[in-house]
Motif scaffolding. Structure first.
Motif, PDB file in Angstrom:
ATOM      1  N   ARG A  98       0.829  -1.205   0.000  1.00  0.00           N
ATOM      2  CA  ARG A  98       0.000   0.000   0.000  1.00  0.00           C
ATOM      3  C   ARG A  98       0.862   1.253   0.000  1.00  0.00           C
ATOM      4  NH1 ARG A  98      -2.503  -1.063   4.249  1.00  0.00           N
ATOM      5  NH2 ARG A  98      -1.638   0.433   5.743  1.00  0.00           N
ATOM      6  N   TYR A  99       1.946   1.269   0.788  1.00  0.00           N
ATOM      7  CA  TYR A  99       2.847   2.418   0.809  1.00  0.00           C
ATOM      8  C   TYR A  99       3.504   2.616  -0.560  1.00  0.00           C
ATOM      9  CZ  TYR A  99       2.515   1.984   5.920  1.00  0.00           C
ATOM     10  OH  TYR A  99       2.067   1.900   7.219  1.00  0.00           O
ATOM     11  N   THR A 100       3.868   1.509  -1.200  1.00  0.00           N
ATOM     12  CA  THR A 100       4.496   1.603  -2.527  1.00  0.00           C
ATOM     13  C   THR A 100       3.549   2.224  -3.532  1.00  0.00           C
ATOM     14  OG1 THR A 100       5.891  -0.340  -2.091  1.00  0.00           O
ATOM     15  CG2 THR A 100       5.528   0.255  -4.392  1.00  0.00           C
ATOM     16  N   LEU A 101       2.274   1.841  -3.482  1.00  0.00           N
ATOM     17  CA  LEU A 101       1.290   2.422  -4.394  1.00  0.00           C
ATOM     18  C   LEU A 101       1.075   3.894  -4.100  1.00  0.00           C
ATOM     19  CD1 LEU A 101      -1.353  -0.458  -4.505  1.00  0.00           C
ATOM     20  CD2 LEU A 101       0.272   0.173  -6.290  1.00  0.00           C
ATOM     21  N   TYR A 102       1.022   4.256  -2.827  1.00  0.00           N
ATOM     22  CA  TYR A 102       0.848   5.667  -2.465  1.00  0.00           C
ATOM     23  C   TYR A 102       2.013   6.512  -2.973  1.00  0.00           C
ATOM     24  CZ  TYR A 102      -3.037   4.592   0.740  1.00  0.00           C
ATOM     25  OH  TYR A 102      -4.234   4.199   1.261  1.00  0.00           O
ATOM     26  N   LEU A 103       3.235   6.026  -2.750  1.00  0.00           N
ATOM     27  CA  LEU A 103       4.411   6.783  -3.186  1.00  0.00           C
ATOM     28  C   LEU A 103       4.482   6.863  -4.710  1.00  0.00           C
ATOM     29  CD1 LEU A 103       7.143   5.534  -0.681  1.00  0.00           C
ATOM     30  CD2 LEU A 103       6.132   7.808  -0.810  1.00  0.00           C
ATOM     31  N   SER A 104       4.119   5.784  -5.392  1.00  0.00           N
ATOM     32  CA  SER A 104       4.109   5.794  -6.858  1.00  0.00           C
ATOM     33  C   SER A 104       3.093   6.801  -7.369  1.00  0.00           C
ATOM     34  CB  SER A 104       3.783   4.397  -7.392  1.00  0.00           C
ATOM     35  OG  SER A 104       4.745   3.454  -6.985  1.00  0.00           O
ATOM     36  N   LEU A 105       1.926   6.832  -6.734  1.00  0.00           N
ATOM     37  CA  LEU A 105       0.898   7.794  -7.135  1.00  0.00           C
ATOM     38  C   LEU A 105       1.363   9.218  -6.882  1.00  0.00           C
ATOM     39  CD1 LEU A 105      -1.952   8.300  -8.168  1.00  0.00           C
ATOM     40  CD2 LEU A 105      -2.784   8.040  -5.829  1.00  0.00           C
ATOM     41  N   ALA A 106       2.008   9.454  -5.740  1.00  0.00           N
ATOM     42  CA  ALA A 106       2.507  10.799  -5.426  1.00  0.00           C
ATOM     43  C   ALA A 106       3.566  11.236  -6.428  1.00  0.00           C
ATOM     44  CB  ALA A 106       3.063  10.822  -4.006  1.00  0.00           C
ATOM     45  N   ALA A 107       4.515  10.336  -6.754  1.00  0.00           N
ATOM     46  CA  ALA A 107       5.567  10.672  -7.712  1.00  0.00           C
ATOM     47  C   ALA A 107       4.990  10.932  -9.098  1.00  0.00           C
ATOM     48  CB  ALA A 107       6.597   9.544  -7.760  1.00  0.00           C
ATOM     49  N   ALA A 108       4.018  10.101  -9.508  1.00  0.00           N
ATOM     50  CA  ALA A 108       3.385  10.300 -10.811  1.00  0.00           C
ATOM     51  C   ALA A 108       2.610  11.620 -10.847  1.00  0.00           C
ATOM     52  CB  ALA A 108       2.451   9.135 -11.121  1.00  0.00           C
ATOM     53  N   ALA A 109       1.977  11.996  -9.723  1.00  0.00           N
ATOM     54  CA  ALA A 109       1.250  13.269  -9.663  1.00  0.00           C
ATOM     55  C   ALA A 109       2.218  14.447  -9.808  1.00  0.00           C
ATOM     56  CB  ALA A 109       0.482  13.363  -8.350  1.00  0.00           C
TER      57      ALA A 109
END
Length: 511
Positions: free
Chosen positions: A133-144
């Motif tokens: 879940r943390y990996t998905l959150y960080l990936s989403l933040a970086a992509a944003a």
């Protein structure tokens, strides 16, 4: 952060490993654009590589302490992934001894070690649901962050790269805009990053929605989908645009299976996509129509003023809508040979060049009798044989298809595990779909459709860039779909085994 700090205080070794890993995940999106230092003999050193090495060392120490064997307690799918990693590393080392260009092959091997180490750690550490879940959150933040920078570059020019600052490449109403690059080397890489992250975030978000979905989340999805399409269109990444349509079809199927209450989400998203398309083609739709109407008005006046039999016939105006610069699809793939007059694959346009390079990769696999020509040699042979390109613009070496390139490099040694992995993924997808039909759970059927479409975009997105090997978000995507497959394919709460339920006697009544 509180959970991570608590973990670190309870076990500093494991907590440090998790923190370094998450730092590596976030910095993987920015690569050498973030605090890069050139070290003689080592090349570029940047935060991602530093955090990845630290994570690998800490994981090794932790696994020894915990006696954690990565081979035990894992699914057949994960084991085949580990086998694929081992084969690619061993074969790549052997390739050094028969490399056409030793330094070129060595650099590819050096980068491949980081890529596969990252992939392995993703598979191991993201087995923990919280870390996933943390990996998905960080990936989403970086992509944003990248998407925000991309929007800025579309209207104001490059931030890190001024490659497209001198030209007009993307049209929005009557304004001339540019391609977004941000920290990527090409527009296709930027578009691929948006799609890889968007696909896995959408997949896990959909899997976690059981009953009622908050309205703000539905509106977020409905607005994000056309925004991602805007970035695909601005990047002029045709393969990514095709992959986006596949993913949109999967998302639409999932919403339709959720029931009539959620049908409005894909409807709003598709309407907004048409609005984006209209804004992009506005210059070739509205002004031509206005000009045509003015010409028709003038034409009618001339006809009324002319005698019954005019000496010179008045030509009736025609309406031409569309971008005159856009080549037909056939022109992308074929051209006419000036010497022979025969039709042949285009040697300079994107479609023909990609087909030529794919055929070259197939020929390399055939010439090596299926054993592979060695890491990096497929690309070097493309340059030596003048497969695609010309003297004026240069000849292409990158195969522009990750799967074709590694198939030609490694041969059957990589094709066999890849085929098994693909088969297991499709098998689990069918099991997910079959479980939904068996239990008449429409949500599970919709999830299977979305999962299948998420898998289906990989050949398109991984082919969009010159070589997706160093596109680190691709490895995050691969690890996510593999772990999703194991976690959500046949969970009891989704697919109860109705045939094995035993009858229960309650107060004389058999249930």
């Amino acid at each position: 952060m509180k959970e991570l700090i608590t973990d670190w205080e309870a076990d500093k070794l494991e907590g440090s490993m998790k923190l370094c890993f998450l730092a590596a995940v976030f910095t993987s999106f920015f690569g050498s654009a973030m605090l890069s230092v050139s070290v003689p003999g080592m090349g570029e050193v940047f935060p991602f590589r530093v955090f990845l090495v630290l994570t690998a060392v800490l994981y090794l120490v932790w696994s020894v302490r915990e006696k954690d064997c990565f081979w035990k307690g894992t699914s057949a799918l994960e084991k085949w992934c580990y086998l694929l990693i081992a084969i690619m590393l061993v074969y790549s080392v052997v390739s050094l001894f028969r490399a056409i260009d030793f330094m070129f092959t060595f650099r590819k091997l050096f980068n491949l070690c980081f890529d596969l180490c990252f992939f392995f750690l993703l598979l191991r550490l993201c087995r923990d649901k919280r870390m996933l879940r943390y990996t998905l959150y960080l990936s989403l933040a970086a992509a944003a962050i990248m998407a925000t920078m991309g929007v800025y570059e579309i209207f104001n020019g490059g931030i890190f790269n001024s490659k497209y600052d001198e030209g007009t490449y993307f049209l929005l109403f009557m304004r001339d805009c540019q391609f977004p690059l941000t920290v990527s080397s090409t527009c296709n890489e930027f578009a691929g990053t948006m799609l890889f992250v968007g696909a896995i975030v959408l997949l896990f978000w959909a899997a976690g929605r059981k009953d009622t979905i908050p309205r703000w989340q539905l509106w977020t999805v409905a607005l994000t989908i056309p925004f991602v399409w805007f970035l695909m269109l601005a990047s002029s990444a045709r393969l990514c645009q095709a992959a986006f349509c596949i993913l949109l079809a999967g998302a639409t199927g999932w919403f339709l299976c959720r029931g009539h209450k959620h049908v409005w989400v894909p409807v709003v998203a598709i309407l907004l996509i048409f609005c984006v398309q209209f804004a992009n083609q506005y210059r070739f739709i509205v002004p031509p129509i206005q000009q045509y109407m003015a010409q028709m008005k003038e034409y009618r006046q001339q006809v009324e003023q002319e005698p019954v039999e005019p000496t010179t016939p008045v030509e009736k105006p025609t309406l031409n809508i569309g971008d005159p610069r856009e080549d037909p699809l056939e022109g992308q793939f074929f051209q006419i040979n000036e010497e022979t007059g025969e039709k042949e694959l285009n040697n300079t346009r994107s479609g023909g060049v990609r087909v030529r390079l794919l055929l070259h990769a197939f020929n390399c696999l055939k010439e090596s009798k299926g054993l592979g020509v060695g890491l990096g040699n497929t690309e070097k042979l493309a340059g030596q044989r003048y497969v695609a390109g010309n003297e004026q613009h240069g000849y292409y070496e990158a195969i522009h298809c990750f799967i074709a390139r590694i198939a030609a490099d490694y041969g059957i040694f990589v094709l066999i595990p890849l085929s098994v992995i693909g088969f297991l993924l499709l098998k689990r997808t069918w099991a997910l779909f079959g479980s939904g039909l068996k239990t008449r759970d429409r949500r599970l059927v919709g999830l299977a459709v979305l999962y299948f479409c998420t898998l289906l975009i990989f050949p398109f997105v991984s082919t969009a860039s010159a070589d997706a090997q160093d596109l680190l978000c691709m490895w995050i995507y691969l690890a996510a779909v593999i772990l999703f497959d194991d976690r959500y394919a046949v969970l009891p709460k989704y697919a109860p085994d109705l045939e094995n339920i035993q009858p229960v006697n309650y107060r004389g009544v058999t249930l």
